[in-house]
Write a protein that holds these residues in place. Structure first.
Motif, PDB file in Angstrom:
ATOM      1  N   VAL A  44       0.818  -1.213   0.000  1.00  0.00           N
ATOM      2  CA  VAL A  44       0.000   0.000   0.000  1.00  0.00           C
ATOM      3  C   VAL A  44       0.853   1.264   0.000  1.00  0.00           C
ATOM      4  O   VAL A  44       0.588   2.195  -0.782  1.00  0.00           O
ATOM      5  CB  VAL A  44      -0.982  -0.013   1.194  1.00  0.00           C
ATOM      6  N   PRO A  45       1.896   1.372   0.838  1.00  0.00           N
ATOM      7  CA  PRO A  45       2.713   2.597   0.801  1.00  0.00           C
ATOM      8  C   PRO A  45       3.346   2.875  -0.562  1.00  0.00           C
ATOM      9  O   PRO A  45       3.443   4.041  -0.981  1.00  0.00           O
ATOM     10  CB  PRO A  45       3.795   2.327   1.863  1.00  0.00           C
ATOM     11  N   GLU A  46       3.753   1.828  -1.270  1.00  0.00           N
ATOM     12  CA  GLU A  46       4.345   2.020  -2.594  1.00  0.00           C
ATOM     13  C   GLU A  46       3.343   2.667  -3.548  1.00  0.00           C
ATOM     14  O   GLU A  46       3.693   3.554  -4.335  1.00  0.00           O
ATOM     15  CB  GLU A  46       4.796   0.671  -3.165  1.00  0.00           C
ATOM     16  N   LEU A  47       2.092   2.237  -3.481  1.00  0.00           N
ATOM     17  CA  LEU A  47       1.056   2.796  -4.361  1.00  0.00           C
ATOM     18  C   LEU A  47       0.785   4.259  -4.031  1.00  0.00           C
ATOM     19  O   LEU A  47       0.553   5.076  -4.925  1.00  0.00           O
ATOM     20  CB  LEU A  47      -0.224   1.965  -4.233  1.00  0.00           C
ATOM     21  N   LEU A  48       0.820   4.599  -2.738  1.00  0.00           N
ATOM     22  CA  LEU A  48       0.616   5.996  -2.341  1.00  0.00           C
ATOM     23  C   LEU A  48       1.775   6.869  -2.794  1.00  0.00           C
ATOM     24  O   LEU A  48       1.571   7.953  -3.344  1.00  0.00           O
ATOM     25  CB  LEU A  48       0.454   6.085  -0.822  1.00  0.00           C
ATOM     26  N   ARG A  49       2.991   6.407  -2.586  1.00  0.00           N
ATOM     27  CA  ARG A  49       4.162   7.215  -2.941  1.00  0.00           C
ATOM     28  C   ARG A  49       4.284   7.428  -4.448  1.00  0.00           C
ATOM     29  O   ARG A  49       4.795   8.448  -4.905  1.00  0.00           O
ATOM     30  CB  ARG A  49       5.428   6.569  -2.393  1.00  0.00           C
ATOM     31  N   SER A  50       3.805   6.457  -5.216  1.00  0.00           N
ATOM     32  CA  SER A  50       3.865   6.589  -6.678  1.00  0.00           C
ATOM     33  C   SER A  50       2.715   7.421  -7.237  1.00  0.00           C
ATOM     34  O   SER A  50       2.696   7.726  -8.426  1.00  0.00           O
ATOM     35  CB  SER A  50       3.842   5.199  -7.324  1.00  0.00           C
TER      36      SER A  50
END
Length: 302
Positions: free
Chosen positions: A136-142
């Motif tokens: 989930v954090p990867e999707l937010l940061r991207s």
């Protein structure tokens, strides 16, 4: 049972219990009374039960009817969640609100949150991406999503977070398992020594369990089977595959109905916070802020 009851017949039965008359229930569903009566008769034949007492003074649910209506209400709520969730998955590419949620949160909570939001914003398209807490954090940061929900023990670094719900992990077994006959709680050592049905690495559930075991000086659990969703774990335990550690949110109805049994473990803290997360430095706005407000209201009611 060769065929499952159709949802509209279940809805009719629930309404008869709510309004206290067949004619009133029929009117709410846009049915004639003879048509509604035929539906209920067909449902009774299919289930092999008398569900409604029909008298000149009206129609009342029998004891069996009240029990079935309670179960039917849960089925209808789950069906609404299924339809809401699948619509969100189907429309995620063109969504006005893009959400990523960990598996357990997506299965147990997000459909209800989106459903409440859509009641006030029926035109709103919500895209839901279901993954595990690690991604989930990867999707937010991207920038791929606007808002995320995770179940990991700690808030992800570099993101803003707010607790939206409580949960705890339970050790569950099928009703015939030897652990159901224990008079004393299970020890942590006994739990670690037993082959378990587990969530996959990277999931918030697995991370919570691993961290709880480390805190009491124990090693990693022994996997019998590793599965990618709470539903898959639940189904494996019900089938008798073995014990599991799973979210209480995912098995509450199964514990109530006796399909699963919870086993107490002494000295292991498995409570956790479920969090909304978003890009640090900017507060959620628009539909993301509205969905966050829904989670806050739901949390206060829980």
């Amino acid at each position: 049972m060769s065929q499952l009851p159709d949802p509209e017949s279940l809805r009719l039965l629930v309404l008869v219990g709510d309004v206290g008359s067949l004619s009133g229930a029929a009117a709410q569903l846009g049915l004639t009374q003879p048509s509604a009566s035929k539906r209920l008769s067909a449902l009774e034949r299919r289930l092999g039960l008398v569900l409604v007492d029909r008298t000149r003074r009206g129609s009342q649910l029998t004891d069996a009817g009240r029990a079935v209506a309670g179960w039917a209400q849960r089925v209808l709520q789950e069906l609404e969640g299924l339809l809401t969730g699948t619509e969100a998955l189907r429309t995620k590419r063109d969504a006005e609100l893009r959400v990523a949620a960990s598996m357990t949160v997506a299965e147990c909570l997000v459909p209800g949150w989106i459903g409440e939001l859509r009641r006030t914003r029926p035109e709103l398209y919500v895209g839901l991406q279901v993954t595990n807490s690690e991604h989930v954090p990867e999707l937010l940061r991207s920038g791929a999503v606007d808002l995320g929900f995770v179940e990991s023990p700690r808030a992800p670094a570099g993101l803003s977070a707010r607790q939206v719900a409580h949960d705890r992990l339970l050790v569950v077994v099928a009703p015939g398992h030897p652990w159901t006959r224990r008079r004393r709680p299970l020890s942590v050592a006994e739990l670690v020594a037993a082959p378990l049905v587990l969530r996959e690495r990277g999931s918030g559930t697995r991370e919570t369990l691993d961290q709880a075991l480390r805190k009491v000086g124990m090693g990693e659990p022994l996997p019998l089977l590793e599965l990618g969703s709470a539903t898959a774990v639940r189904n494996a335990v019900i089938a008798g595959t073995g014990p599991a550690v799973i979210s209480e949110l995912a098995v509450g109805a199964d514990l109530t109905d006796g399909r699963l049994v919870s086993v107490e473990v002494e000295g292991l803290e498995l409570r956790r916070a479920l969090r909304a997360v978003w890009a640090s430095g900017r507060a959620p706005v628009g539909p993301a802020a509205e969905l966050l407000a829904v989670t806050r209201r739901r949390g206060k009611k829980a």
